[in-house]
Scaffold this active site. Structure first.
Site, PDB file in Angstrom:
ATOM      1  N   ARG A  10     -11.792  41.376 -26.202  1.00 37.12           N
ATOM      2  CA  ARG A  10     -10.229  41.175 -25.827  1.00 37.12           C
ATOM      3  C   ARG A  10      -9.607  41.351 -27.306  1.00 37.12           C
ATOM      4  O   ARG A  10      -8.443  41.864 -27.288  1.00 37.12           O
ATOM      5  CB  ARG A  10      -9.971  39.806 -25.262  1.00 37.12           C
ATOM      6  N   GLU A  58       1.387  37.801 -10.954  1.00 33.62           N
ATOM      7  CA  GLU A  58       0.602  38.982 -11.271  1.00 33.62           C
ATOM      8  C   GLU A  58       0.797  40.175 -10.521  1.00 33.62           C
ATOM      9  O   GLU A  58       0.739  41.400 -10.672  1.00 33.62           O
ATOM     10  CB  GLU A  58      -0.874  38.612 -11.197  1.00 33.62           C
ATOM     11  N   PHE A  83      -7.150  36.985 -11.896  1.00 29.63           N
ATOM     12  CA  PHE A  83      -5.820  37.366 -11.486  1.00 29.63           C
ATOM     13  C   PHE A  83      -5.486  38.863 -11.319  1.00 29.63           C
ATOM     14  O   PHE A  83      -4.560  39.108 -10.379  1.00 29.63           O
ATOM     15  CB  PHE A  83      -4.907  36.782 -12.433  1.00 29.63           C
ATOM     16  N   HIS A 109     -11.312  37.951 -19.830  1.00 29.74           N
ATOM     17  CA  HIS A 109     -12.273  36.978 -19.211  1.00 29.74           C
ATOM     18  C   HIS A 109     -12.660  37.228 -17.964  1.00 29.74           C
ATOM     19  O   HIS A 109     -12.498  36.389 -16.955  1.00 29.74           O
ATOM     20  CB  HIS A 109     -10.951  35.806 -19.013  1.00 29.74           C
ATOM     21  N   ASP A 117     -13.897  27.401 -18.342  1.00 31.58           N
ATOM     22  CA  ASP A 117     -12.906  27.643 -17.701  1.00 31.58           C
ATOM     23  C   ASP A 117     -13.432  27.562 -16.108  1.00 31.58           C
ATOM     24  O   ASP A 117     -12.732  27.307 -14.894  1.00 31.58           O
ATOM     25  CB  ASP A 117     -12.255  28.896 -17.483  1.00 31.58           C
ATOM     26  N   ARG A 167     -14.361  37.336 -23.141  1.00 35.71           N
ATOM     27  CA  ARG A 167     -13.791  36.291 -23.983  1.00 35.71           C
ATOM     28  C   ARG A 167     -14.713  35.892 -25.086  1.00 35.71           C
ATOM     29  O   ARG A 167     -14.384  35.595 -26.232  1.00 35.71           O
ATOM     30  CB  ARG A 167     -13.573  35.006 -23.295  1.00 35.71           C
TER      31      ARG A 167
END
Length: 312
Positions: A10, A58, A83, A109, A117, A167
């Site tokens: 990322r 989104e 998402f 992610h 998460d 991530r």
């Protein structure tokens, strides 16, 4: 021995898109209120007038990007993989994929390595979802060097692209000075004829470590990096199957619908070959430290070694 450098892909994305935008004024970046996490904040700081925070909407962001692309702009759209591929699937399919618009979806992610998460954010279905959209290019780079090259290639390509970015900081094993990248082409990283290990994303480094371990036991493993899951490099896969007679696929994705299924489908039609798929089984993840989760779910060099040794 030189120190191993680790960089999250990322971060590679944030740096690459900022550099790419210097010479390409048609690049715009859209984000869904996650610029700090997706690293598009790097671009926003340099080009605030070309960065658009679309908020936690989104689906709407994908449609806005679609509209921008029809005006000659090249939108890079960013949010978490869950998402992007999940929540906004319909808008990607109908507003970007169906008219084959020039939109680049850079989803961060992805996979179990999202870590703490938890299951709601650990998207292990994105390859399957995006592969199902006609004309969509799907990529999962292995390290910083490949990620930056993939971003540049995505810009040069005319049409929709989905890139998964991670991530977790991962080792940089490619050398930037002599690195060549082409969409739809795999890379032979290590030769061998006893078994072919075909991997993508952060599992490529694990495959290389596994190959070193296997070599100590007299097993010569061929390691192939398949960054582009779609279109798949059929030539390199078929050659590996022909030479090695056994194939192991490794991905940080469900074994359903990803790299393993793409390779298995190709081989079943053109060169029937025994295949073992390593990935997330038909189950959800859970919260925990990323490295511990990868180990628990079998996404490790150790599990690759065991799979190869038990492959009859």
């Amino acid at each position: 021995m030189s120190e191993i450098i680790k960089i999250a892909t990322r971060d590679s994305y944030g740096n690459a898109i900022k550099e790419l935008a210097k010479e390409n004024k048609d690049i715009v970046v859209l984000d869904a209120d996650l610029a700090a996490a997706t690293k598009t904040c790097v671009f926003a700081k340099e080009y605030p007038d070309r960065h658009f925070n679309c908020g936690i909407a989104e689906g709407n962001m994908m449609v806005v990007a679609a509209g921008m692309s029809t005006m000659g702009l090249v939108p890079f759209v960013s949010t978490f993989a869950m998402f992007a591929a999940g929540r906004a699937f319909e808008q990607i399919r109908n507003s970007i994929g169906y008219p084959h618009l020039n939109v680049k979806i850079c989803a961060t992610h992805g996979g179990i390595s999202v870590g703490e998460d938890g299951a709601s954010h650990q998207c292990c279905e994105d390859f399957a979802l995006m592969r199902s959209i006609p004309g969509m290019v799907v990529m999962s780079p292995a390290d910083d060097v490949e990620a930056k090259a993939a971003i540049k290639a995505a810009y040069a390509y005319q049409g929709p692209v989905y890139i998964r970015l991670g991530r977790l900081a991962v080792p940089v094993f490619n050398k930037e000075e002599n690195f060549e990248f082409e969409i739809g082409k795999g890379k032979l990283l290590r030769d061998g004829n006893d078994v072919a290990i075909i991997a993508n994303g952060l599992m490529v480094n694990e495959a290389l470590i596994a190959a070193e371990t296997l070599a100590k036991d007299g097993i010569n493993a061929r390691v192939i990096d398949i960054c582009t899951i779609k279109p798949l490099d059929e030539e390199i896969v078929l050659a590996a199957a022909k030479d090695c007679k056994k194939v192991v696929t490794v991905e940080e994705h469900s074994i359903i619908g990803g790299l393993g299924e793409a390779v298995s489908a190709l081989l079943s039609e053109k060169l029937p070959t025994p295949v073992k798929r390593i990935g997330v089984n038909d189950e959800f993840g859970h919260s925990g430290p990323a490295n511990k989760l990868l180990e628990q779910f079998g996404l490790s060099a150790e599990n690759i070694v065991n799979t190869v040794k038990n492959f009859k």
